[in-house]
Design a protein around this motif. Structure first.
Motif, short mmCIF file in Angstrom:
data_model
loop_
_atom_site.label_atom_id
_atom_site.label_comp_id
_atom_site.label_asym_id
_atom_site.label_seq_id
_atom_site.Cartn_x
_atom_site.Cartn_y
_atom_site.Cartn_z
N GLN A 91 0.83 -1.21 0.00
CA GLN A 91 0.00 0.00 0.00
C GLN A 91 0.86 1.26 0.00
OE1 GLN A 91 -2.91 -1.72 -0.93
NE2 GLN A 91 -3.77 0.09 0.05
N ALA A 92 1.94 1.23 0.79
CA ALA A 92 2.81 2.41 0.86
C ALA A 92 3.54 2.63 -0.46
CB ALA A 92 3.82 2.23 2.00
N LEU A 93 4.00 1.56 -1.10
CA LEU A 93 4.71 1.69 -2.37
C LEU A 93 3.77 2.16 -3.48
CD1 LEU A 93 6.99 -1.48 -2.33
CD2 LEU A 93 7.69 0.90 -2.05
N ARG A 94 2.50 1.84 -3.38
CA ARG A 94 1.53 2.25 -4.40
C ARG A 94 1.09 3.70 -4.22
NH1 ARG A 94 -3.30 -1.90 -4.57
NH2 ARG A 94 -3.95 -0.43 -6.19
N HIS A 95 1.41 4.29 -3.07
CA HIS A 95 0.97 5.66 -2.79
C HIS A 95 1.66 6.61 -3.76
CE1 HIS A 95 0.60 9.54 -0.69
NE2 HIS A 95 -0.46 9.01 -0.13
N ARG A 96 0.87 7.47 -4.42
CA ARG A 96 1.43 8.40 -5.40
C ARG A 96 1.12 9.85 -5.07
NH1 ARG A 96 3.80 4.61 -6.09
NH2 ARG A 96 4.21 3.41 -8.00
N GLY A 97 0.35 10.07 -4.02
CA GLY A 97 -0.04 11.44 -3.70
C GLY A 97 1.01 12.15 -2.88
N SER A 98 0.89 13.45 -2.76
CA SER A 98 1.78 14.24 -1.93
C SER A 98 1.24 14.28 -0.52
CB SER A 98 1.90 15.67 -2.49
OG SER A 98 0.63 16.29 -2.48
N VAL A 99 2.05 14.77 0.37
CA VAL A 99 1.63 14.89 1.76
C VAL A 99 0.76 16.11 1.90
CG1 VAL A 99 2.43 15.14 4.12
CG2 VAL A 99 3.77 13.80 2.50
N VAL A 191 6.09 11.33 -1.06
CA VAL A 191 6.07 10.09 -1.83
C VAL A 191 7.27 9.23 -1.48
CG1 VAL A 191 6.11 9.11 -4.16
CG2 VAL A 191 4.78 11.19 -3.70
N TRP A 192 8.44 9.83 -1.38
CA TRP A 192 9.64 9.04 -1.06
C TRP A 192 9.62 8.51 0.36
CZ3 TRP A 192 12.72 6.76 -4.25
CH2 TRP A 192 12.84 7.24 -5.56
N LEU A 193 9.03 9.26 1.28
CA LEU A 193 8.88 8.75 2.64
C LEU A 193 7.97 7.53 2.64
CD1 LEU A 193 8.56 12.02 4.76
CD2 LEU A 193 10.40 10.34 4.85
N HIS A 194 6.92 7.56 1.82
CA HIS A 194 6.05 6.39 1.70
C HIS A 194 6.82 5.21 1.13
CE1 HIS A 194 2.00 7.57 2.86
NE2 HIS A 194 2.17 8.73 2.28
N ARG A 195 7.66 5.46 0.13
CA ARG A 195 8.42 4.37 -0.47
C ARG A 195 9.39 3.75 0.51
NH1 ARG A 195 9.57 7.24 -6.39
NH2 ARG A 195 7.45 6.95 -7.20
N VAL A 196 10.06 4.59 1.28
CA VAL A 196 10.99 4.07 2.28
C VAL A 196 10.26 3.19 3.28
CG1 VAL A 196 12.50 4.70 4.20
CG2 VAL A 196 12.67 5.92 2.03
N SER A 197 9.13 3.69 3.79
CA SER A 197 8.37 2.91 4.76
C SER A 197 7.83 1.63 4.11
CB SER A 197 7.23 3.73 5.35
OG SER A 197 6.29 4.09 4.35
N GLY A 198 7.47 1.71 2.82
CA GLY A 198 6.98 0.51 2.13
C GLY A 198 8.03 -0.57 2.05
N VAL A 199 9.25 -0.19 1.74
CA VAL A 199 10.35 -1.16 1.68
C VAL A 199 10.59 -1.77 3.06
CG1 VAL A 199 12.84 -1.43 1.30
CG2 VAL A 199 11.46 -0.11 -0.31
N ILE A 200 10.52 -0.95 4.09
CA ILE A 200 10.71 -1.45 5.46
C ILE A 200 9.63 -2.46 5.81
CG2 ILE A 200 10.67 -0.83 7.91
CD1 ILE A 200 11.86 1.89 7.05
#
Length: 212
Positions: A91-99, A191-200
């Motif tokens: 879900q986090a990696l699929r997130h494309r919106g801004s904060v 978006v990048w914060l979401h990607r980092v958390s997604g990988v974790i």
């Protein structure tokens, strides 16, 4: 020691990155700090962080009870938790919106005091069923059943999570004005914060699913 230094280091690294990733709690802290002031934002953030203690108690009692009743049940919990963490990662990696700013209309009455903001933050976190599920999924994988005292280990890890959340949410509340403006100018940062958390999340979930 109940928890080894390696356990603490790995746990804190994951906990800090997860706490920093955009979510309802930290976005509400930022939004309230920007709209109501530093004191109110900080109080709400500290309340959210300390609300984690209730989830820690539930996790400690639940995990220790499972270990005592059935190691197989504990294994099933870890597998379910692993699947949940993998889902969170996807879900986090699929997130494309801004904060964006959180919705805070129901939380920010004009006459609310700092103490009331603190109480609201604690209540919002304590009654959130998603946080309960997250704690039951996240904490057990850092518990070393071979060391014994599972409930105590879980409590220590939950306390560490709460402590780092207090620091991060407190700082977010205090510096929310400047931080919120920075996020507004750097939409891709969210978006990048979401990607980092997604990988974790994916890594933690895979660890639970693949390791014996």
């Amino acid at each position: 020691m109940l928890v080894s230094m390696d356990q603490c280091a790995a746990f804190l690294a994951a906990a800090v990155l997860i706490t920093l990733s955009p979510g309802p709690d930290n976005l509400m802290v930022i939004s309230l700090g920007m709209s109501r002031g530093r004191a109110q934002g900080t109080a709400f953030g500290l309340g959210c962080a300390l609300g984690c203690l209730s989830h820690t108690l539930l996790a400690a009692l639940g995990v220790s009870a499972l270990i005592a009743a059935s190691p197989a049940a504990f294994g099933a919990l870890k597998l379910c938790g692993g699947g949940y963490l993998v889902w969170l990662g996807i879900q986090a990696l699929r997130h494309r919106g801004s904060v964006g700013a959180a919705q805070t209309q129901s939380l920010s009455g004009a006459a609310d005091s700092v103490a009331r903001f603190f109480a609201k933050g604690a209540l919002v976190n304590a009654i959130n069923p998603k946080v309960v599920i997250f704690f039951l999924s996240f904490l057990p994988q850092f518990v070393d059943a071979g060391r014994g005292q599972v409930a105590a280990q879980t409590a220590v890890l939950g306390g560490l999570f709460t402590a780092q959340a207090c620091v991060i949410f407190g700082l977010l509340g205090y510096f929310s004005g400047a931080f919120g403006q920075w996020l507004g100018r750097h939409a891709r940062a969210g978006v990048w914060l979401h990607r980092v958390s997604g990988v974790i999340f994916l890594g933690l979930g895979a660890r639970l699913l693949l390791l014996p």
